[in-house]
Scaffold this motif. Sequence first.
Motif, short mmCIF file in Angstrom:
data_model
loop_
_atom_site.label_atom_id
_atom_site.label_comp_id
_atom_site.label_asym_id
_atom_site.label_seq_id
_atom_site.Cartn_x
_atom_site.Cartn_y
_atom_site.Cartn_z
N GLY A 8 -4.27 -4.45 4.27
CA GLY A 8 -2.77 -4.12 4.20
C GLY A 8 -2.50 -3.03 5.07
O GLY A 8 -1.44 -3.50 5.77
N VAL A 9 -3.19 -2.20 5.03
CA VAL A 9 -2.62 -0.92 5.81
C VAL A 9 -2.74 -1.36 7.48
O VAL A 9 -2.00 -1.02 8.21
CB VAL A 9 -3.66 0.33 5.71
N ILE A 10 -4.03 -2.14 7.73
CA ILE A 10 -4.17 -2.43 9.09
C ILE A 10 -3.22 -3.36 9.80
O ILE A 10 -2.49 -3.19 10.55
CB ILE A 10 -5.43 -3.01 9.19
N LYS A 11 -2.43 -4.12 8.65
CA LYS A 11 -1.68 -5.22 9.12
C LYS A 11 -0.24 -4.51 9.26
O LYS A 11 0.35 -4.84 10.16
CB LYS A 11 -1.32 -6.36 8.00
N ASP A 12 0.08 -3.62 8.48
CA ASP A 12 1.35 -2.71 8.42
C ASP A 12 1.43 -2.03 9.78
O ASP A 12 2.37 -2.00 10.58
CB ASP A 12 1.47 -1.78 7.21
N ILE A 13 0.21 -1.27 10.37
CA ILE A 13 0.11 -0.60 11.51
C ILE A 13 0.47 -1.23 12.75
O ILE A 13 1.12 -1.11 13.46
CB ILE A 13 -1.20 0.08 11.32
N LEU A 14 -0.24 -2.44 12.56
CA LEU A 14 -0.20 -3.44 13.77
C LEU A 14 1.34 -4.01 13.94
O LEU A 14 1.72 -4.07 15.18
CB LEU A 14 -1.47 -4.77 13.78
N SER A 15 1.84 -4.21 12.97
CA SER A 15 3.16 -5.01 13.01
C SER A 15 4.38 -3.87 13.21
O SER A 15 5.04 -4.18 14.21
CB SER A 15 3.57 -5.75 11.53
N ARG A 16 4.07 -2.78 12.82
CA ARG A 16 4.89 -1.65 13.19
C ARG A 16 4.89 -1.17 14.68
O ARG A 16 5.85 -0.71 15.28
CB ARG A 16 4.93 -0.17 12.50
N HIS A 17 3.80 -1.41 15.38
CA HIS A 17 3.42 -0.99 16.68
C HIS A 17 3.65 -2.33 17.52
O HIS A 17 3.45 -2.41 18.68
CB HIS A 17 2.12 -0.45 16.92
N GLY A 18 3.93 -3.71 16.90
CA GLY A 18 4.12 -4.65 17.75
C GLY A 18 2.94 -5.31 18.43
O GLY A 18 2.91 -5.67 19.51
N PHE A 19 1.58 -4.81 17.98
CA PHE A 19 0.45 -5.21 18.49
C PHE A 19 0.09 -6.47 18.34
O PHE A 19 0.18 -6.98 17.43
CB PHE A 19 -0.64 -4.02 17.92
N THR A 20 -0.40 -7.05 19.68
CA THR A 20 -0.79 -8.44 19.28
C THR A 20 -2.30 -8.48 20.00
O THR A 20 -2.57 -7.71 20.96
CB THR A 20 -0.03 -9.58 20.20
#
Length: 286
Positions: A8-20
Motif C-alpha cells: 500500500g505504501v509503495i503504491k501510494d509513493i509511486l502514484s504520488r510521483h507519477g512513476f511508471t
Amino acid sequence: MDRLSDIGVIKDILSRHGFTFSKSLGQNFLVNPSVCPRIAEMGNAGKGFGIIEIGTGIGVLTNELAKRADKVCAIEIDKRLMPVLEETLAEYDNVKIINEDVLKVDLKKLIEDEFSGLEVAVCANLPYYITSPIIMALLEQRLPIKSVTVMVQKEAAQRLCAKLGTRDVGAVTVAVRYYCEPKVLFNVSRGSFMPAPNVDSCVIRLDIKETTPEGVTDEAFFFKTVRAAFSQRRKTLVNSVSSGLGVDKAVVIKACEQAGLPSTIRPEQLLMEQFTAFSEELRKLI
Ligand code: SAM
C-alpha cells in the motif's frame, strides 16, 4: 522510512510521483517485506561495513542496508527515481545515491573515496537484463570486496553457482569459480515483485576467495579464452576457441593435446585446472 515494503505504501509513493515501470531497465520492485532484511543480514550489511547497492528502485533494500551498515553507496540509473529516493531515504545520513549506469562507474575509485577503513560488500536485487555483465565487471576488476549477495533469476542462479564439468556452466560460471565460493541462499517467488516477472528468483552469495587458481600467467588472456570457449553453445572447445579468437584450428588442437585434453571435448566438460592448463598452452603457441 517505516513500512516501505508494504504494498500500500509503495503504491501510494509511486502514484504520488507519477512513476511508471520501465521494462527495459528491469524494474520489478520487491513488495514482500521479509526479503530485504534477509538479503541485508546474509549479505554482510553490519557494523564496520560499507555496502555498494546496484539498482535501488524506490529504496526498499537500501533502507535495510542503511539501518545495519556504516555506509551505503547506491547506484541507480533511472533519474525519475531520484525524488522518490529523497523521500524514502530522508532519515539516513549514511546513504549516497549515485545516479549512473553501474557499468560506467569506476567502482575501485568509489571504494577508495567512500569506504576508507571499512570492509566492503555488494548487495542488490539486480536488473536481470545485465546480470552477467555486472557480475563479470565486479569480479574481473578485482575489487577489494568481501562478498556479492544478489537476487537473480533462478536460471541465472543455476548458471552462476553451477559446478564446473556440468551442463549449466557458462563463461560467467568459470569467472565465479575462479574468484569466489558461490552459495545459494534462498528462493523468492515471482509474486514477491511488482510487476510480477514471468520467472522465480533466487538470492545467492559469492564469497570472494583470498587466492585464485594457480597456473594463470595472463588473466586477461585466460578470460578471453573462456569467453571464446562459450561463445557458441554446443560446439566443441576447439571450434569455439578457433573461431572466437581467430586462431588456426590446428593450433587449438595442439594446445588441447598439450593440456592432456581430447580435441572433441566441449567447454562445459572442463574443470578449472583443465581450463587454466589449456589457456596456458594456447597462450604459449600464439
Ligand atoms: N532494489 C529495488 C527492489 O528490490 O525493489 C529495485 C530492483 S529492480 C529489479 C532493478 C533496479 O536496477 C531498477 O531500479 C532499475 O532502474 C535499476 N537499473 C537498471 N539498469 C541499471 C544500470 N545499468 N545501472 C544502475 N541501475 C540500473
